[in-house]
Design a protein around this motif. Structure first.
Motif, short mmCIF file in Angstrom:
data_model
loop_
_atom_site.label_atom_id
_atom_site.label_comp_id
_atom_site.label_asym_id
_atom_site.label_seq_id
_atom_site.Cartn_x
_atom_site.Cartn_y
_atom_site.Cartn_z
N ALA A 133 13.32 -12.71 42.26
CA ALA A 133 11.61 -13.01 42.81
C ALA A 133 10.78 -12.26 42.01
O ALA A 133 9.76 -12.74 41.54
CB ALA A 133 11.84 -12.70 44.09
N ALA A 134 11.24 -10.99 41.62
CA ALA A 134 10.14 -10.28 40.87
C ALA A 134 10.10 -10.70 39.26
O ALA A 134 8.72 -10.46 38.87
CB ALA A 134 10.61 -8.85 40.71
N MET A 135 10.74 -11.35 38.69
CA MET A 135 10.83 -11.98 37.50
C MET A 135 9.87 -13.03 37.50
O MET A 135 9.51 -13.55 36.32
CB MET A 135 12.02 -12.25 36.81
CG MET A 135 12.92 -10.76 36.85
SD MET A 135 14.41 -11.07 35.62
CE MET A 135 15.43 -12.09 36.68
N ALA A 136 9.84 -13.64 38.48
CA ALA A 136 9.25 -15.05 38.36
C ALA A 136 7.60 -15.08 38.94
O ALA A 136 7.50 -14.36 39.78
CB ALA A 136 9.92 -15.82 39.23
N ALA A 137 7.15 -16.39 38.62
CA ALA A 137 5.80 -16.44 39.01
C ALA A 137 5.57 -16.73 40.59
O ALA A 137 6.78 -16.97 41.08
CB ALA A 137 5.02 -17.69 38.42
N PRO A 138 4.69 -16.51 41.52
CA PRO A 138 4.66 -16.49 43.02
C PRO A 138 5.20 -18.11 43.41
O PRO A 138 5.94 -18.05 44.33
CB PRO A 138 3.25 -16.19 43.23
CG PRO A 138 2.75 -15.10 42.13
CD PRO A 138 3.41 -15.75 40.85
N HIS A 139 4.87 -18.78 42.67
CA HIS A 139 5.03 -20.39 43.04
C HIS A 139 6.30 -20.69 42.52
O HIS A 139 6.86 -21.97 42.92
CB HIS A 139 4.17 -21.30 42.76
CG HIS A 139 3.92 -21.33 41.17
ND1 HIS A 139 3.35 -20.40 40.42
CD2 HIS A 139 4.35 -22.45 40.33
CE1 HIS A 139 3.46 -20.66 39.26
NE2 HIS A 139 3.97 -22.04 39.09
N LYS A 140 7.29 -20.06 41.82
CA LYS A 140 8.55 -20.21 41.21
C LYS A 140 9.49 -19.38 41.60
O LYS A 140 10.82 -19.30 41.14
CB LYS A 140 8.54 -20.22 39.71
CG LYS A 140 7.64 -21.43 39.31
CD LYS A 140 7.55 -21.39 37.72
CE LYS A 140 6.62 -22.58 37.12
NZ LYS A 140 6.47 -22.36 35.58
N ARG A 141 9.32 -18.67 42.95
CA ARG A 141 10.15 -17.50 43.19
C ARG A 141 11.66 -18.19 43.79
O ARG A 141 12.81 -17.96 43.58
CB ARG A 141 9.87 -16.67 44.16
CG ARG A 141 8.81 -15.47 43.60
CD ARG A 141 7.94 -14.85 44.64
NE ARG A 141 6.98 -14.01 44.16
CZ ARG A 141 6.07 -13.30 44.76
NH1 ARG A 141 6.35 -13.47 46.21
NH2 ARG A 141 5.11 -12.57 44.14
N ALA A 142 11.43 -18.99 44.61
CA ALA A 142 12.52 -19.89 45.31
C ALA A 142 13.50 -20.46 44.12
O ALA A 142 14.74 -20.33 44.44
CB ALA A 142 12.09 -21.05 46.29
N LYS A 143 12.89 -21.02 43.04
CA LYS A 143 13.75 -21.60 42.05
C LYS A 143 14.40 -20.86 41.31
O LYS A 143 15.72 -20.72 40.85
CB LYS A 143 12.98 -22.23 41.28
CG LYS A 143 12.36 -23.77 41.84
CD LYS A 143 11.63 -24.67 40.73
CE LYS A 143 11.28 -25.93 41.30
NZ LYS A 143 10.21 -26.73 40.16
#
Length: 421
Positions: A133-143
């Motif tokens: 989750a830390a590596m992803a943009a906020p709206h792409k964390r679940a993916k």
């Protein structure tokens, strides 16, 4: 997973993120294969160590209890470590536990080594989800989290059947050697590709413990612990059921495990879809489906034509995982790290409870297919816990400054398609 966890995202290239996610997913593949491999090799382990199949079921329960103990404990004790260091430590311990299992001289030693191998399971997945989750943009964390957790899904579909085939061909011990080797490869990949983030936000263990102490959180974990037990009860004794009841050759066992894995993949996708539409009510429908599938399993096991569809249907019980995980993250305001790890603990309480109950019944003289009836009973028990949680649900309130559903929006997908933590 708060915005503070995303500090490392701007400093990583797309290629670096892919390699880190691949390393994290490989660890999930190792854990998923190591957890379930022994189920397909139950007759082999029993013959080699001179014990009964129900005693091998206790070995499965020993690993599950290790997850139950280790998930919250190591998540709390390791909260002050950098995530990179904690992941390397956890996966190294997992590798050692599996190599030790391969060398176990007797039943008692195997019980101990499987318990030790289970300790890092839940904490690894909890930390891995936060890193993803830390590596992803906020709206792409679940993916991002779902890509990491794909390792578990592939373990159920491919890793478990391959480990079973290897154990039948050479020895059950080589299955654990394979798992240990994959774990060491994960350690090497994490050491190479995952950078140390000294700006990482640290969690407060005492704060998470206080936020974790809510009735809805505990009831969600109770549903997972009881409602999933039936799936493990049937799955743990699937190999001897196939040999003794369906009268198939041992070569069919990996195919049966693959059928379960396919059911798990479908169930994982369907469970999330259903929860998005029905919210917490979806859990009740999934428990009803589980009870129906399990109560029909003893009849289905009598013929190979009905056994494989029945095993596939049992695998779809994994649909409970994303539904319960999303609900748990919704009600665990301020305790997402501990909740993520504890979900694996709850999942593995079911993994311990199911084989234990099935082993008691089989040892008492009941047929192998009694596992279906016991499993249906646990699903009904899970429904009773759901009803309790449903009745007090209106009393649950969001955390200060949060609107209902905000936690769900940032919740991660489930870590056990499948089998957790």
């Amino acid at each position: 997973m708060t915005p503070a966890t995303a500090t490392a995202a701007p400093r990583l290239s797309a290629r670096a993120i892919i390699l880190i996610e691949l390393a994290l997913a490989l660890g999930g593949f190792a854990i998923g294969t190591g957890e379930f491999a022994i189920m397909g090799l139950m007759p082999n382990v029993a013959q080699d160590l001179g014990i009964s199949e129900p005693q091998v079921g206790h070995v499965i329960s020993s690993y599950a209890l290790g997850v139950v103990v280790g998930a919250p404990l190591l998540a709390i004790l390791g909260s002050r470590l950098y995530r990179r260091h904690l992941l390397l430590l956890l996966m190294s311990c997992f590798a050692i536990g599996n190599f030790a299992s391969a060398l176990a001289p007797d039943y008692q030693a195997l019980m101990l080594y499987r318990f030790l191998a289970g300790l890092p399971h839940g904490a690894y997945f909890g930390v891995a989800m936060l890193v993803a989750a830390a590596m992803a943009a906020p709206h792409k964390r679940a993916k991002a989290v779902s890509r990491v957790l794909m390792g578990l899904t592939i373990a159920i579909l491919i890793g478990n059947p391959v480990a079973t085939w290897l154990g039948q061909w050479l020895s059950w011990r080589y299955a654990f050697v394979m798992v240990g080797a994959i774990a060491l490869l994960t350690v090497a990949m994490l050491a190479i590709f995952l950078p140390l983030d000294k700006q990482q936000a640290r969690s407060n263990p005492l704060g998470e413990l206080r936020a974790f102490n809510r009735a809805q959180v505990w009831l969600a974990l109770a549903i997972s612990s009881v409602g999933f037990a039936g799936m493990f009860c049937v799955f743990s004794y699937l190999a001897p059921t196939l040999l003794e009841v369906t009268r198939l050759d041992a070569r069919w066992i990996p195919l049966a495990l693959a059928a379960f894995g396919l059911g798990g993949i479908l169930g994982n996708m369907f469970g999330g879809w259903l929860f998005d539409r029905l919210r917490f009510q979806a859990v009740a429908w999934l428990l009803l489906w589980s009870a129906l599938v399990l109560v029909l399993f003893p009849l289905s096991a009598q013929s190979p034509w009905s056994l494989f569809p029945a095993v596939f249907a049992v695998g779809t019980m994994v649909a409970l995982s994303p539904a319960l995980q999303t609900h748990l993250m919704d009600v665990a305001h301020g305790a997402q790290t501990l909740a993520a790890a504890s979900n694996h603990a709850a999942f593995n309480i079911a993994n311990a409870l199911g084989p234990w109950l099935g082993g008691l019944a089989i040892s008492a003289g009941f047929a192998w297919t009694v596992t279906g009836y016991i499993g249906a009973a646990t699903a009904v028990a899970g429904l009773l816990v759901f009803y309790w949680a449903w009745k007090i649900q209106p009393a649950a309130s969001p955390a200060p400054g949060e609107q209902p559903g905000m936690a769900t929006a940032r919740a991660a997908p489930s870590p056990h398609p499948a089998p957790g933590p």
